[in-house]
Every structure is written in structure tokens, then in C-alpha cells.
Design a protein around this motif. Structure first.
Motif: not given
Length: 165
Positions: A59-78
Motif C-alpha cells: 500500500v502506497y501513501f503519498n502525503t506531500m499535499s495533505g493528511d490521510i486519515t484512515i477510520g477504524e475497521g478499514t481493510i486494504f487490498g494489495i
């Protein structure tokens, strides 16, 4: 090596991981990151509402221009990508009095609600808010807000259905 031996080695290494990290910090040795979140922290931050969220290393997170907030119970695929970074186009640059292709430092936050599922290889481009209980289909490209309880699919993600509790 056979599969049983590999599994034993893997378990041993997982147990040793915190000790190895502490020793590396003590002796100022830089280790390769476990995830892209560690590798590309940008200038903003990744906010996890729950420490139990399992994030695959792909999983790739790019936070160059803002924040990323992930809620509880969230599931990520590849291979999921959450991207806040952008470059100013000609109109934006002239309007804001900035250089062409400048990367803004804020204003493109991504918020993912509680109990969402982000399917493999989906791309979330900020700014956008994904409501609670959403399912983002594999390969979807999300560029706009998604209402709670939605199922979105497609390369230009469109809401296909909504449900209410």
C-alpha cells in the motif's frame, strides 16, 4: 528450504524484529522500511484511528499535499494507492501566483471512514472523503467524495449502489 523450515525462520525473524530495530536505532543504522507509509511520509502525516489496522506493505501513501486519515475497521487490498500530491496546472499556478508544476503543501486531504474496504489496486486521489461502510472495487480510481454505504467501481469510479442500515 522446505515450507516448514521457511515458516519457522519467518516466526523467529518476526519475534526478533523489535530487537533488531532497537539495536539499529542505538547504533544509528538505517534499516529499509516495512511499508511505503514509512518510506514516503512526505511532509504531512498518516493518521490511523485504530492501531489494529492491517496495512499490506504494497500500500502506497503519498502525503506531500495533505493528511490521510484512515477510520477504524478499514481493510486494504494489495497495491492500494492514496495520493494527496499533485502538481499545479497552468490555470492554478497563475491564479495562486505560484510556479507551474509546483507541489502544494496542503489542502488535498484524504479521509477514509470507518469499516471501509479498499479493493486491490484502487487509487484514491485527494482531496476526497470516503464515508463509512464503503466498498471501493478493485482497480477503481476515486477522485470525488463517496457517500457512506456506497459501492464504487471503475476507472472513473462511479457509485453503483447505496445501502442504508
Amino acid at each position: 528450504l522446505n515450507i516448514m523450515t521457511k515458516n519457522i525462520i519467518k516466526k523467529i525473524l518476526l519475534k526478533l524484529k523489535p530487537i533488531i530495530r532497537r539495536l539499529a536505532n542505538l547504533y544509528k543504522i538505517k534499516l529499509l522500511p516495512d511499508t511505503q507509509a514509512e518510506m514516503n511520509p512526505g511532509i504531512n502525516k498518516l493518521i490511523l484511528k485504530s492501531p489494529e489496522i492491517a496495512i499490506p506493505p504494497s500500500v502506497y501513501f503519498n502525503t506531500m499535499s495533505g493528511d490521510i486519515t484512515i477510520g477504524e475497521g478499514t481493510i486494504f487490498g494489495i497495491n492500494v494507492q492514496l495520493i494527496t500530491g499533485t502538481h499545479l496546472n497552468r490555470y492554478e499556478a497563475v491564479t495562486k501566483g505560484e510556479k507551474l508544476h509546483q507541489v502544494p503543501k496542503s489542502g488535498r486531504d484524504i479521509i477514509v471512514g470507518d469499516n471501509c474496504f479498499l479493493g486491490s489496486s484502487c487509487i484514491i486521489i485527494g482531496p476526497c472523503v470516503i464515508g463509512d461502510d464503503c466498498l471501493i472495487g478493485a482497480g477503481a480510481i476515486v477522485t470525488k467524495d463517496v457517500p457512506s454505504g456506497s459501492f464504487v467501481v471503475g476507472p472513473a469510479a462511479k457509485v453503483k449502489s447505496r445501502y442504508t442500515k
